[in-house]
Design an enzyme around this catalytic site. Sequence first.
Site, PDB file in Angstrom:
ATOM      1  N   GLY A   1       9.124  23.321  -3.327  1.00 37.78           N
ATOM      2  CA  GLY A   1       9.088  23.597  -4.762  1.00 37.78           C
ATOM      3  C   GLY A   1      10.446  23.676  -5.420  1.00 37.78           C
ATOM      4  O   GLY A   1      10.668  24.492  -6.323  1.00 37.78           O
ATOM      5  N   VAL A   2      11.380  22.810  -4.982  1.00 33.92           N
ATOM      6  CA  VAL A   2      12.700  22.767  -5.605  1.00 33.92           C
ATOM      7  C   VAL A   2      13.065  21.333  -5.956  1.00 33.92           C
ATOM      8  O   VAL A   2      12.572  20.385  -5.346  1.00 33.92           O
ATOM      9  CB  VAL A   2      13.794  23.352  -4.676  1.00 33.92           C
ATOM     10  CG1 VAL A   2      13.559  24.827  -4.432  1.00 33.92           C
ATOM     11  CG2 VAL A   2      13.873  22.583  -3.361  1.00 33.92           C
TER      12      VAL A   2
ATOM     13  N   ILE B   1      16.343  18.879  -6.029  1.00 32.38           N
ATOM     14  CA  ILE B   1      17.628  18.904  -5.322  1.00 32.38           C
ATOM     15  C   ILE B   1      18.487  17.707  -5.706  1.00 32.38           C
ATOM     16  O   ILE B   1      18.002  16.719  -6.257  1.00 32.38           O
ATOM     17  CB  ILE B   1      17.427  18.921  -3.797  1.00 32.38           C
ATOM     18  CG1 ILE B   1      16.603  17.702  -3.331  1.00 32.38           C
ATOM     19  CG2 ILE B   1      16.793  20.228  -3.353  1.00 32.38           C
ATOM     20  CD1 ILE B   1      16.466  17.601  -1.826  1.00 32.38           C
TER      21      ILE B   1
ATOM     22  N   GLY C   1       4.126 -10.935  10.003  1.00 33.44           N
ATOM     23  CA  GLY C   1       2.967 -10.725  10.855  1.00 33.44           C
ATOM     24  C   GLY C   1       3.188  -9.671  11.915  1.00 33.44           C
ATOM     25  O   GLY C   1       2.237  -9.196  12.536  1.00 33.44           O
ATOM     26  N   ASN C   2       4.456  -9.280  12.146  1.00 31.39           N
ATOM     27  CA  ASN C   2       4.742  -8.227  13.122  1.00 31.39           C
ATOM     28  C   ASN C   2       4.554  -6.824  12.539  1.00 31.39           C
ATOM     29  O   ASN C   2       4.555  -5.839  13.278  1.00 31.39           O
ATOM     30  CB  ASN C   2       6.173  -8.328  13.645  1.00 31.39           C
ATOM     31  CG  ASN C   2       6.321  -9.297  14.792  1.00 31.39           C
ATOM     32  OD1 ASN C   2       6.753 -10.423  14.591  1.00 31.39           O
ATOM     33  ND2 ASN C   2       5.939  -8.875  15.986  1.00 31.39           N
ATOM     34  N   SER C   3       4.427  -6.720  11.221  1.00 30.53           N
ATOM     35  CA  SER C   3       4.291  -5.403  10.593  1.00 30.53           C
ATOM     36  C   SER C   3       3.133  -4.623  11.202  1.00 30.53           C
ATOM     37  O   SER C   3       2.021  -5.130  11.327  1.00 30.53           O
ATOM     38  CB  SER C   3       4.043  -5.557   9.094  1.00 30.53           C
ATOM     39  OG  SER C   3       5.213  -5.880   8.411  1.00 30.53           O
TER      40      SER C   3
ATOM     41  N   HIS D   1       1.000  -1.190   4.285  1.00 30.72           N
ATOM     42  CA  HIS D   1       1.078  -2.407   3.476  1.00 30.72           C
ATOM     43  C   HIS D   1       0.312  -3.566   4.097  1.00 30.72           C
ATOM     44  O   HIS D   1       0.035  -4.561   3.418  1.00 30.72           O
ATOM     45  CB  HIS D   1       2.535  -2.791   3.193  1.00 30.72           C
ATOM     46  CG  HIS D   1       3.275  -3.403   4.343  1.00 30.72           C
ATOM     47  ND1 HIS D   1       4.118  -2.691   5.167  1.00 30.72           N
ATOM     48  CD2 HIS D   1       3.322  -4.677   4.794  1.00 30.72           C
ATOM     49  CE1 HIS D   1       4.641  -3.505   6.059  1.00 30.72           C
ATOM     50  NE2 HIS D   1       4.179  -4.714   5.856  1.00 30.72           N
TER      51      HIS D   1
ATOM     52  N   ASP E   1       4.398   4.447   5.000  1.00 28.72           N
ATOM     53  CA  ASP E   1       3.845   3.121   5.260  1.00 28.72           C
ATOM     54  C   ASP E   1       3.046   3.086   6.563  1.00 28.72           C
ATOM     55  O   ASP E   1       3.182   2.165   7.366  1.00 28.72           O
ATOM     56  CB  ASP E   1       4.955   2.065   5.291  1.00 28.72           C
ATOM     57  CG  ASP E   1       4.398   0.650   5.167  1.00 28.72           C
ATOM     58  OD1 ASP E   1       3.267   0.499   4.677  1.00 28.72           O
ATOM     59  OD2 ASP E   1       5.085  -0.302   5.580  1.00 28.72           O
TER      60      ASP E   1
END
Length: 491
Positions: A278-279, A281, A220-222, A118, A148
């Site tokens: 492929g299930v 749930i 800003g720490n992201s 992001h 992310d």
Amino acid sequence: MRPVRFRAVTAAFAAAMLLASPAVMPAYAQSNNGPASVADLAEGLLDAVVNISTSQNIGDGGRAQPRMPAPDGSPFQDFFDEFFRDRQGDGPRNRKVSSLGSGFVIDAEEGIIVTNNHVIDGADDIEVNFADGSKLKAELVGADSKTDLAVLKVEPVKPLTEVPLGKSDVIRIGDWVMAIGNPFGLGGTVTVGIISARGRDINSGPYDNFIQTDAAINRGNSGGPLFNMNGEVIGINTAIISPSGGSIGIGFAVPTELAVNVIDQLREFGETRRGWLGVRIQPVTDEIAESLGMDGAKGALVAGVIRGGPVDDGTIEPGDVIIRFDGKDVDAMRDLPRVVAESPVGKAVDVVIIRKGEEQTVKVTLGRLEDSDQLASADADGTDPDLDEALETVDVLGMTLAELNDEGRQEFAISDDVEGVVITAVDPDSAAADKRIEPGDVIVEIAQETVMTPQDVEERIAALKQDGRRNALLMLAGRTGELRFVTVRMD
């Protein structure tokens, strides 16, 4: 930071503890259990943490900027006139939007930097600012919105400082950690806290397994690193809970045990290549567990199998409960997508299931998740021959039931590949209504036994009551064939 209440990772009381006088400092903070100072550690890590600046050109659709009049007699009247005159006229105009975030170098020789998706999502230009003031343009190697994470590459003009990725699975609640990042664009900032919790699900994506920390983190720490006391990255700071946008001591980091595989794939392929079972749930509730004769609610209940998927050969069937995958316990439904996605495409794995009360181990070869959308779409559109004409309706557990035929399919717009007993009405005061069962739903199984007529349903309910069961486990198909399980009280 993300445009939600969850922002980038959190709280400052531990820093205040470090500044308290020895006379009032708790005994554990004076002992070897907590760092008296992190100065030496921080000094060796600051150069590897970078400030990431991005810009994006956005068209304004040709709309004129509203003119704001200057105060009467203002000496800046000429400036205001020129400013707005330059922004008038016909045709679309572009404006530049900038954002700031953090990142860290993991490969100094190759110039590889890790950050959050992001932070760079939609950017036209990405610039990396280093602690010594130098700047380099960066190219996007690959990004993954589900975790992310993003990987960038710069061309170093001088040696860079890198930091190692550590093992987040060995950290303990209460361990000291240090965050370094770029809060509010201020540059390299160090905060200290502890691990507050592990395995947090904040509903931000399908693989949530966050580390929670109280190390103060803000806008800003992201994308910045969360270090253990050995100087190893054990998390990538991603989100905070904050009503105001500032740190309140609850922040989250993507653990390296999840991030390493994603980073490696982005570096090698420029995209992720996740395993796929492929299930479809759903959770195993206490009522479902009781209906299946299980000791307790655990695992992931298979509600459907994708046609053409890896287990569309009967290896795994609707109604199976997956409790272990490739040697890893599946305690809750949300555990399964993560452990499957972390597995290599094409790998043959052992899957432990509970089928009709019996534990079994089956061998499955994984497909690729990124190839699943087309198959899932085709799965919902399949067709089969119509069933015979309906029998008379019966009332069971507050539901009016009829055998499914052409008329019923047309009335409720039910797909041709759905088979079972159609529900034509539901008593609003019944237990079935409480479970949001609706007319048009189709009963496919009861207690893992196929039903094709209303009389089959009556017989299965009677048998369950005779066995002392309190709940009936129903497999229901929606109008397009998507399956789900519900339990209905039989009192």
